[in-house]
Design an enzyme around this catalytic site. Structure first.
Site, PDB file in Angstrom:
ATOM      1  N   GLU A 216      22.442  20.277   8.837  1.00 17.88           N
ATOM      2  CA  GLU A 216      21.112  20.397   8.206  1.00 17.88           C
ATOM      3  C   GLU A 216      20.070  20.684   9.278  1.00 17.88           C
ATOM      4  O   GLU A 216      19.028  20.042   9.342  1.00 17.88           O
ATOM      5  CB  GLU A 216      20.763  19.109   7.436  1.00 17.88           C
TER       6      GLU A 216
ATOM      7  N   GLU B  34      25.128   9.838   4.076  1.00 18.53           N
ATOM      8  CA  GLU B  34      24.179   8.794   4.493  1.00 18.53           C
ATOM      9  C   GLU B  34      24.499   7.383   4.004  1.00 18.53           C
ATOM     10  O   GLU B  34      23.645   6.699   3.434  1.00 18.53           O
ATOM     11  CB  GLU B  34      22.760   9.186   4.042  1.00 18.53           C
TER      12      GLU B  34
END
Ligand code: GLA
Length: 430
Positions: A308, A193
Protein backbone atom coordinates in the site's frame (compact mmCIF):
# COMPACT_ATOMS: atom_id res chain seq x y z
CA UNK A 1 0.48 8.95 -23.41
CA UNK A 2 3.21 11.61 -23.37
CA UNK A 3 5.32 12.59 -20.41
CA UNK A 4 4.71 16.26 -19.70
CA UNK A 5 7.61 18.58 -20.40
CA UNK A 6 9.77 19.30 -17.36
CA UNK A 7 11.11 22.72 -16.40
CA UNK A 8 14.61 23.37 -17.64
CA UNK A 9 16.03 23.46 -14.12
CA UNK A 10 15.56 19.72 -13.91
CA UNK A 11 18.31 19.28 -16.49
CA UNK A 12 20.76 21.89 -15.24
CA UNK A 13 22.48 20.01 -12.48
CA UNK A 14 22.75 16.48 -13.75
CA UNK A 15 26.25 15.15 -13.52
CA UNK A 16 27.64 12.90 -16.23
CA UNK A 17 27.73 10.14 -13.62
CA UNK A 18 24.05 10.45 -12.86
CA UNK A 19 23.21 10.28 -16.55
CA UNK A 20 25.53 7.44 -17.47
CA UNK A 21 23.26 4.53 -16.57
CA UNK A 22 20.49 6.05 -18.63
CA UNK A 23 22.55 6.87 -21.73
CA UNK A 24 20.93 4.31 -23.98
CA UNK A 25 17.39 5.09 -22.92
CA UNK A 26 18.09 8.81 -22.96
CA UNK A 27 19.08 8.61 -26.57
CA UNK A 28 15.39 8.08 -27.35
CA UNK A 29 14.06 10.82 -25.09
CA UNK A 30 12.50 13.79 -26.85
CA UNK A 31 13.90 16.75 -24.93
CA UNK A 32 11.03 19.19 -25.10
CA UNK A 33 12.04 22.85 -24.86
CA UNK A 34 10.90 24.13 -21.49
CA UNK A 35 10.42 27.59 -20.05
CA UNK A 36 13.30 29.03 -18.00
CA UNK A 37 13.16 28.65 -14.21
CA UNK A 38 10.88 31.14 -12.51
CA UNK A 39 13.57 32.18 -10.04
CA UNK A 40 17.18 31.59 -9.11
CA UNK A 41 16.03 29.73 -6.00
CA UNK A 42 14.01 27.33 -8.10
CA UNK A 43 16.94 26.74 -10.45
CA UNK A 44 19.13 25.72 -7.52
CA UNK A 45 17.03 22.66 -6.75
CA UNK A 46 19.22 19.71 -7.55
CA UNK A 47 17.23 16.97 -9.26
CA UNK A 48 17.63 13.63 -7.60
CA UNK A 49 16.95 11.73 -10.77
CA UNK A 50 16.99 12.38 -14.50
CA UNK A 51 13.54 12.30 -16.10
CA UNK A 52 12.67 8.79 -17.21
CA UNK A 53 12.32 8.35 -20.96
CA UNK A 54 8.73 8.34 -22.17
CA UNK A 55 9.20 4.82 -23.50
CA UNK A 56 9.81 3.46 -19.99
CA UNK A 57 6.97 2.08 -17.90
CA UNK A 58 7.05 0.89 -14.31
CA UNK A 59 6.10 -2.66 -15.18
CA UNK A 60 8.80 -2.97 -17.85
CA UNK A 61 11.47 -1.23 -15.83
CA UNK A 62 11.07 -3.67 -12.92
CA UNK A 63 10.46 -6.79 -14.99
CA UNK A 64 12.38 -9.69 -13.53
CA UNK A 65 12.62 -7.90 -10.18
CA UNK A 66 9.07 -7.44 -8.97
CA UNK A 67 5.53 -6.90 -10.07
CA UNK A 68 4.27 -3.31 -9.82
CA UNK A 69 0.66 -2.67 -8.87
CA UNK A 70 -1.84 0.00 -7.96
CA UNK A 71 -4.94 0.03 -5.79
CA UNK A 72 -7.99 1.00 -7.79
CA UNK A 73 -11.66 1.94 -7.63
CA UNK A 74 -14.37 0.62 -9.94
CA UNK A 75 -14.89 3.93 -11.78
CA UNK A 76 -11.27 3.77 -12.90
CA UNK A 77 -11.82 0.51 -14.73
CA UNK A 78 -15.47 0.32 -15.75
CA UNK A 79 -15.30 2.79 -18.60
CA UNK A 80 -16.07 5.93 -16.59
CA UNK A 81 -12.50 7.24 -16.52
CA UNK A 82 -10.69 6.03 -19.65
CA UNK A 83 -7.52 7.97 -18.76
CA UNK A 84 -7.17 6.03 -15.53
CA UNK A 85 -7.69 2.68 -17.23
CA UNK A 86 -5.17 3.58 -19.90
CA UNK A 87 -2.52 4.58 -17.34
CA UNK A 88 -3.14 1.43 -15.33
CA UNK A 89 -2.81 -0.90 -18.28
CA UNK A 90 0.27 0.93 -19.52
CA UNK A 91 2.31 1.25 -16.31
CA UNK A 92 1.22 -1.61 -14.05
CA UNK A 93 1.00 -5.38 -14.13
CA UNK A 94 -1.00 -5.89 -10.95
CA UNK A 95 -4.09 -4.37 -9.37
CA UNK A 96 -5.57 -4.43 -5.88
CA UNK A 97 -9.19 -3.57 -5.10
CA UNK A 98 -8.92 -0.51 -2.90
CA UNK A 99 -12.28 -1.08 -1.20
CA UNK A 100 -14.80 -3.19 -3.08
CA UNK A 101 -13.65 -6.57 -1.80
CA UNK A 102 -13.51 -5.61 1.86
CA UNK A 103 -16.00 -7.41 4.10
CA UNK A 104 -18.36 -4.45 4.46
CA UNK A 105 -18.67 -3.42 0.82
CA UNK A 106 -18.88 -6.96 -0.56
CA UNK A 107 -21.00 -8.55 2.18
CA UNK A 108 -23.30 -5.78 3.41
CA UNK A 109 -26.26 -7.91 4.52
CA UNK A 110 -26.50 -10.73 7.05
CA UNK A 111 -26.59 -14.27 5.73
CA UNK A 112 -24.68 -16.15 3.12
CA UNK A 113 -26.85 -16.34 0.07
CA UNK A 114 -26.45 -14.34 -3.14
CA UNK A 115 -28.66 -11.52 -1.81
CA UNK A 116 -26.35 -10.93 1.18
CA UNK A 117 -23.50 -9.96 -1.11
CA UNK A 118 -22.79 -7.10 -3.48
CA UNK A 119 -20.49 -8.52 -6.11
CA UNK A 120 -20.90 -6.19 -9.11
CA UNK A 121 -18.08 -3.71 -8.32
CA UNK A 122 -15.68 -6.53 -7.47
CA UNK A 123 -16.71 -8.38 -10.63
CA UNK A 124 -15.88 -5.28 -12.71
CA UNK A 125 -12.50 -5.02 -11.04
CA UNK A 126 -11.71 -8.68 -11.73
CA UNK A 127 -12.95 -8.44 -15.30
CA UNK A 128 -10.63 -5.49 -15.98
CA UNK A 129 -7.70 -7.36 -14.49
CA UNK A 130 -8.33 -10.45 -16.58
CA UNK A 131 -8.81 -8.45 -19.77
CA UNK A 132 -5.54 -6.62 -19.25
CA UNK A 133 -3.59 -9.62 -18.05
CA UNK A 134 -2.91 -8.13 -14.61
CA UNK A 135 -1.99 -10.03 -11.46
CA UNK A 136 -5.15 -9.53 -9.42
CA UNK A 137 -4.94 -9.06 -5.65
CA UNK A 138 -8.00 -9.49 -3.44
CA UNK A 139 -8.01 -7.13 -0.48
CA UNK A 140 -9.10 -8.50 1.94
CA UNK A 141 -10.89 -11.52 3.37
CA UNK A 142 -10.85 -10.50 7.03
CA UNK A 143 -10.40 -7.11 8.68
CA UNK A 144 -12.08 -5.74 11.79
CA UNK A 145 -12.26 -2.31 10.17
CA UNK A 146 -14.73 -1.79 7.30
CA UNK A 147 -16.43 -4.92 8.60
CA UNK A 148 -20.23 -4.94 8.07
CA UNK A 149 -22.19 -3.97 11.16
CA UNK A 150 -24.27 -7.15 11.19
CA UNK A 151 -21.22 -9.40 11.39
CA UNK A 152 -20.36 -8.42 14.94
CA UNK A 153 -23.98 -8.54 16.18
CA UNK A 154 -25.36 -11.59 18.00
CA UNK A 155 -27.63 -13.99 16.13
CA UNK A 156 -31.36 -13.21 16.54
CA UNK A 157 -32.51 -14.41 19.95
CA UNK A 158 -28.95 -14.49 21.35
CA UNK A 159 -27.74 -11.95 23.85
CA UNK A 160 -24.09 -12.07 22.88
CA UNK A 161 -22.00 -12.81 19.84
CA UNK A 162 -20.19 -16.10 20.37
CA UNK A 163 -16.91 -17.33 18.98
CA UNK A 164 -18.69 -20.15 17.13
CA UNK A 165 -21.11 -17.80 15.38
CA UNK A 166 -18.36 -15.38 14.35
CA UNK A 167 -16.11 -18.20 13.09
CA UNK A 168 -18.97 -19.65 11.02
CA UNK A 169 -19.66 -16.24 9.49
CA UNK A 170 -15.99 -15.84 8.65
CA UNK A 171 -15.81 -19.30 7.13
CA UNK A 172 -18.90 -18.71 4.98
CA UNK A 173 -17.56 -15.34 3.88
CA UNK A 174 -14.16 -16.70 2.88
CA UNK A 175 -15.55 -19.69 1.01
CA UNK A 176 -18.06 -17.55 -0.86
CA UNK A 177 -15.72 -14.71 -1.80
CA UNK A 178 -12.48 -16.61 -2.45
CA UNK A 179 -14.55 -19.34 -4.12
CA UNK A 180 -16.28 -16.92 -6.50
CA UNK A 181 -12.97 -15.55 -7.78
CA UNK A 182 -11.09 -18.85 -7.75
CA UNK A 183 -8.39 -18.92 -10.41
CA UNK A 184 -8.97 -15.23 -11.19
CA UNK A 185 -7.79 -13.47 -8.05
CA UNK A 186 -4.20 -14.66 -7.78
CA UNK A 187 -3.44 -13.56 -4.25
CA UNK A 188 -5.47 -12.66 -1.15
CA UNK A 189 -4.74 -10.46 1.82
CA UNK A 190 -6.29 -13.10 4.05
CA UNK A 191 -6.12 -11.14 7.29
CA UNK A 192 -5.48 -7.41 7.49
CA UNK A 193 -4.13 -5.53 10.50
CA UNK A 194 -4.70 -8.00 13.31
CA UNK A 195 -1.73 -6.75 15.30
CA UNK A 196 -1.34 -3.88 17.76
CA UNK A 197 1.24 -1.12 17.33
CA UNK A 198 2.02 -1.10 21.01
CA UNK A 199 1.05 -2.52 24.38
CA UNK A 200 -1.75 -0.08 24.92
CA UNK A 201 -3.49 -1.15 21.68
CA UNK A 202 -2.98 -4.74 22.74
CA UNK A 203 -4.60 -4.28 26.14
CA UNK A 204 -5.20 -7.64 27.78
CA UNK A 205 -4.98 -9.77 24.64
CA UNK A 206 -2.09 -12.18 24.06
CA UNK A 207 0.36 -12.43 21.12
CA UNK A 208 0.35 -8.72 20.32
CA UNK A 209 -3.21 -8.84 18.93
CA UNK A 210 -5.04 -5.50 18.85
CA UNK A 211 -7.92 -5.43 21.29
CA UNK A 212 -10.33 -3.37 19.18
CA UNK A 213 -11.05 -6.29 16.84
CA UNK A 214 -14.04 -8.55 17.55
CA UNK A 215 -12.19 -11.36 15.79
CA UNK A 216 -9.20 -11.00 18.09
CA UNK A 217 -11.31 -10.66 21.21
CA UNK A 218 -13.49 -13.68 20.54
CA UNK A 219 -11.18 -16.02 18.66
CA UNK A 220 -7.61 -15.14 19.60
CA UNK A 221 -5.15 -15.98 16.86
CA UNK A 222 -6.97 -19.20 16.02
CA UNK A 223 -9.24 -17.44 13.53
CA UNK A 224 -6.17 -16.20 11.65
CA UNK A 225 -4.98 -19.77 11.22
CA UNK A 226 -8.43 -20.91 10.17
CA UNK A 227 -8.82 -18.01 7.75
CA UNK A 228 -5.62 -19.07 5.98
CA UNK A 229 -6.77 -22.70 5.88
CA UNK A 230 -10.25 -21.83 4.56
CA UNK A 231 -8.82 -19.51 1.93
CA UNK A 232 -6.48 -22.27 0.80
CA UNK A 233 -9.34 -24.76 0.61
CA UNK A 234 -11.46 -22.30 -1.34
CA UNK A 235 -8.70 -21.70 -3.90
CA UNK A 236 -5.69 -24.00 -3.52
CA UNK A 237 -3.67 -22.08 -6.13
CA UNK A 238 -4.12 -18.63 -4.66
CA UNK A 239 -1.23 -16.92 -2.91
CA UNK A 240 -2.06 -15.98 0.66
CA UNK A 241 -0.78 -12.97 2.57
CA UNK A 242 -0.79 -11.46 6.04
CA UNK A 243 -0.98 -7.67 5.59
CA UNK A 244 -0.28 -4.92 8.12
CA UNK A 245 1.15 -1.41 8.58
CA UNK A 246 4.02 -0.16 10.74
CA UNK A 247 5.77 -3.54 10.63
CA UNK A 248 8.93 -1.58 9.89
CA UNK A 249 8.15 1.27 12.30
CA UNK A 250 7.26 -0.56 15.49
CA UNK A 251 9.64 -3.20 16.84
CA UNK A 252 6.84 -4.43 19.09
CA UNK A 253 4.57 -5.07 16.13
CA UNK A 254 7.30 -6.58 13.99
CA UNK A 255 8.28 -9.07 16.69
CA UNK A 256 4.65 -10.14 17.06
CA UNK A 257 4.25 -10.42 13.27
CA UNK A 258 7.25 -12.73 13.15
CA UNK A 259 5.73 -14.88 15.88
CA UNK A 260 2.40 -14.92 14.05
CA UNK A 261 3.98 -16.10 10.79
CA UNK A 262 5.88 -18.82 12.65
CA UNK A 263 2.66 -19.91 14.37
CA UNK A 264 0.82 -20.08 11.03
CA UNK A 265 3.64 -21.97 9.34
CA UNK A 266 4.05 -24.26 12.33
CA UNK A 267 0.37 -25.18 12.13
CA UNK A 268 0.39 -26.04 8.48
CA UNK A 269 -0.97 -22.83 6.95
CA UNK A 270 0.24 -21.67 3.58
CA UNK A 271 1.66 -18.14 3.94
CA UNK A 272 3.05 -16.87 0.67
CA UNK A 273 4.01 -13.38 1.72
CA UNK A 274 3.95 -10.76 4.39
CA UNK A 275 2.44 -7.53 3.13
CA UNK A 276 4.21 -4.49 4.53
CA UNK A 277 1.73 -1.75 3.75
CA UNK A 278 4.26 1.04 3.28
CA UNK A 279 2.24 4.11 4.27
CA UNK A 280 5.44 6.01 4.87
CA UNK A 281 6.32 9.42 6.18
CA UNK A 282 8.85 11.72 4.62
CA UNK A 283 11.65 10.60 6.90
CA UNK A 284 10.34 7.62 8.82
CA UNK A 285 10.74 4.76 9.01
CA UNK A 286 14.37 4.92 7.95
CA UNK A 287 15.49 2.95 4.93
CA UNK A 288 17.75 0.99 7.29
CA UNK A 289 14.69 -0.12 9.25
CA UNK A 290 12.78 -1.06 6.10
CA UNK A 291 15.81 -3.02 4.90
CA UNK A 292 16.22 -4.83 8.21
CA UNK A 293 12.51 -5.67 8.40
CA UNK A 294 12.37 -7.14 4.90
CA UNK A 295 15.40 -9.25 5.77
CA UNK A 296 13.76 -10.53 8.94
CA UNK A 297 10.59 -11.61 7.14
CA UNK A 298 12.55 -13.10 4.26
CA UNK A 299 14.45 -15.29 6.69
CA UNK A 300 11.14 -16.94 7.62
CA UNK A 301 10.94 -18.24 4.06
CA UNK A 302 8.11 -15.98 2.95
CA UNK A 303 8.05 -13.41 0.20
CA UNK A 304 7.67 -9.75 1.08
CA UNK A 305 5.25 -7.43 -0.67
CA UNK A 306 5.01 -3.69 -0.26
CA UNK A 307 1.26 -3.55 -0.56
CA UNK A 308 0.00 0.00 0.00
CA UNK A 309 2.88 2.30 -0.82
CA UNK A 310 2.44 6.04 -0.45
CA UNK A 311 4.88 8.57 0.98
CA UNK A 312 4.19 11.96 2.46
CA UNK A 313 5.90 14.56 0.29
CA UNK A 314 6.87 16.77 3.18
CA UNK A 315 7.96 16.46 6.75
CA UNK A 316 5.52 18.62 8.75
CA UNK A 317 4.18 16.82 11.74
CA UNK A 318 0.64 15.55 11.51
CA UNK A 319 -0.68 15.00 14.96
CA UNK A 320 -3.63 12.84 13.93
CA UNK A 321 -1.48 10.38 12.06
CA UNK A 322 1.43 10.21 14.42
CA UNK A 323 0.49 11.05 17.98
CA UNK A 324 -1.51 7.97 18.90
CA UNK A 325 1.42 5.60 18.77
CA UNK A 326 4.32 7.79 19.72
CA UNK A 327 5.60 8.91 16.36
CA UNK A 328 4.49 5.82 14.52
CA UNK A 329 2.01 6.44 11.73
CA UNK A 330 -1.35 4.82 12.07
CA UNK A 331 -4.38 4.80 9.79
CA UNK A 332 -7.45 6.69 10.97
CA UNK A 333 -10.10 4.90 12.98
CA UNK A 334 -12.44 2.56 11.18
CA UNK A 335 -14.84 4.22 8.82
CA UNK A 336 -13.11 7.61 8.97
CA UNK A 337 -11.16 9.49 6.35
CA UNK A 338 -7.62 10.52 7.29
CA UNK A 339 -7.22 13.72 9.28
CA UNK A 340 -7.39 16.76 7.08
CA UNK A 341 -8.71 14.86 4.09
CA UNK A 342 -11.58 16.46 2.25
CA UNK A 343 -14.91 14.79 2.99
CA UNK A 344 -15.32 11.83 0.70
CA UNK A 345 -18.65 10.29 -0.21
CA UNK A 346 -19.02 7.08 1.74
CA UNK A 347 -16.33 7.81 4.36
CA UNK A 348 -13.14 5.79 4.34
CA UNK A 349 -14.33 3.50 1.61
CA UNK A 350 -15.76 6.13 -0.68
CA UNK A 351 -14.59 8.95 -2.85
CA UNK A 352 -16.08 12.33 -3.58
CA UNK A 353 -15.31 14.26 -6.72
CA UNK A 354 -11.57 14.50 -7.41
CA UNK A 355 -10.12 17.13 -5.08
CA UNK A 356 -6.97 18.88 -6.34
CA UNK A 357 -3.90 18.21 -4.22
CA UNK A 358 -1.71 21.05 -2.97
CA UNK A 359 1.01 21.91 -5.49
CA UNK A 360 4.48 20.87 -4.35
CA UNK A 361 7.47 23.19 -4.57
CA UNK A 362 10.37 22.00 -6.74
CA UNK A 363 12.28 21.24 -3.53
CA UNK A 364 9.43 19.10 -2.23
CA UNK A 365 9.18 17.27 -5.54
CA UNK A 366 12.89 16.49 -5.40
CA UNK A 367 12.68 15.49 -1.75
CA UNK A 368 9.95 13.00 -2.53
CA UNK A 369 11.84 11.74 -5.56
CA UNK A 370 14.89 11.06 -3.39
CA UNK A 371 12.87 9.31 -0.70
CA UNK A 372 11.14 7.10 -3.28
CA UNK A 373 14.48 6.37 -4.92
CA UNK A 374 16.16 5.38 -1.69
CA UNK A 375 13.29 3.12 -0.69
CA UNK A 376 13.27 1.41 -4.09
CA UNK A 377 17.02 0.86 -3.83
CA UNK A 378 16.35 -1.05 -0.63
CA UNK A 379 13.52 -3.04 -2.20
CA UNK A 380 15.74 -3.99 -5.11
CA UNK A 381 18.34 -5.43 -2.72
CA UNK A 382 15.96 -8.18 -1.67
CA UNK A 383 15.03 -11.11 -3.89
CA UNK A 384 12.20 -11.76 -1.42
CA UNK A 385 10.43 -8.59 -2.56
CA UNK A 386 8.21 -9.79 -5.38
CA UNK A 387 5.53 -7.11 -5.55
CA UNK A 388 5.27 -3.38 -4.90
CA UNK A 389 1.79 -1.86 -5.02
CA UNK A 390 1.09 1.88 -4.86
CA UNK A 391 -2.00 2.76 -2.84
CA UNK A 392 -3.78 4.72 -5.53
CA UNK A 393 -3.09 5.94 -9.01
CA UNK A 394 -2.77 9.74 -8.81
CA UNK A 395 -2.33 12.04 -5.83
CA UNK A 396 -5.95 13.07 -5.91
CA UNK A 397 -7.05 9.43 -5.76
CA UNK A 398 -5.10 8.84 -2.56
CA UNK A 399 -6.58 8.55 0.93
CA UNK A 400 -3.58 10.69 1.96
CA UNK A 401 -4.06 13.11 -0.91
CA UNK A 402 -3.28 16.16 1.21
CA UNK A 403 0.35 14.94 1.30
CA UNK A 404 0.72 14.45 -2.49
CA UNK A 405 2.13 10.98 -1.79
CA UNK A 406 2.11 9.19 -5.15
CA UNK A 407 4.22 9.23 -8.30
CA UNK A 408 1.51 10.45 -10.70
CA UNK A 409 0.04 13.93 -10.36
CA UNK A 410 -3.60 14.92 -10.60
CA UNK A 411 -3.30 15.25 -14.40
CA UNK A 412 -1.99 11.65 -14.72
CA UNK A 413 1.51 13.04 -15.38
CA UNK A 414 4.71 11.62 -13.95
CA UNK A 415 6.12 13.47 -10.97
CA UNK A 416 9.86 13.67 -10.27
CA UNK A 417 9.08 10.90 -7.74
CA UNK A 418 8.44 8.63 -10.72
CA UNK A 419 11.95 9.37 -11.97
CA UNK A 420 13.33 8.65 -8.51
CA UNK A 421 11.75 5.19 -8.62
CA UNK A 422 13.18 4.43 -12.06
CA UNK A 423 16.56 5.89 -11.09
CA UNK A 424 16.84 3.41 -8.23
CA UNK A 425 17.38 0.70 -10.84
CA UNK A 426 20.62 2.29 -12.00
CA UNK A 427 21.91 2.42 -8.43
CA UNK A 428 20.69 -0.94 -7.19
CA UNK A 429 22.92 -3.93 -6.65
CA UNK A 430 22.39 -6.24 -9.63
C1 GLA B 1 -5.42 0.29 5.51
C2 GLA B 1 -6.15 -0.71 4.65
C3 GLA B 1 -6.46 -0.17 3.30
C4 GLA B 1 -7.01 1.23 3.36
C5 GLA B 1 -6.08 2.10 4.13
C6 GLA B 1 -6.56 3.52 4.23
O1 GLA B 1 -4.11 0.44 5.18
O2 GLA B 1 -5.45 -1.91 4.50
O3 GLA B 1 -7.40 -0.99 2.69
O4 GLA B 1 -8.28 1.21 3.94
O5 GLA B 1 -6.00 1.57 5.45
O6 GLA B 1 -7.81 3.77 3.81
Amino acid sequence: MKTPARPLHRFLFLSAGALAPFCSIFAQTPFAPAPPPASVAEARVVPYAPPAPVSITLKDAFKGRFVVGAAIRPDQVNGQIPKAAELLAREFNSITAENVMKMGPIHPRAGNDESSYRFEPADQFVEFGLKNNLFIIGHNLCWHSQMPGWMSQPDPGQSELTKEVLMQRLKDHIFTVAGRYKGKVKGWDVVNEALADNESQQGDLPYGLRNNSPFNRLAGREYILMAFKWAHEADPDAELYYNDYNLDASDFKRANAIELIKYLQGNGARVTAVGMQGHYNFASPTTAKIDETIGMFASLGVQVHITELDIRAFADSNAALTAAVGGVQTPPPAGQPPAGAPAAAGGRGGRGPATPTPPLTPAQQEGLSKRYGEIFEVLLKHKAVTRVTFWGLRDTDSWRRQFSPLVFDDAYGRKPAYDGVIHALSKAVK
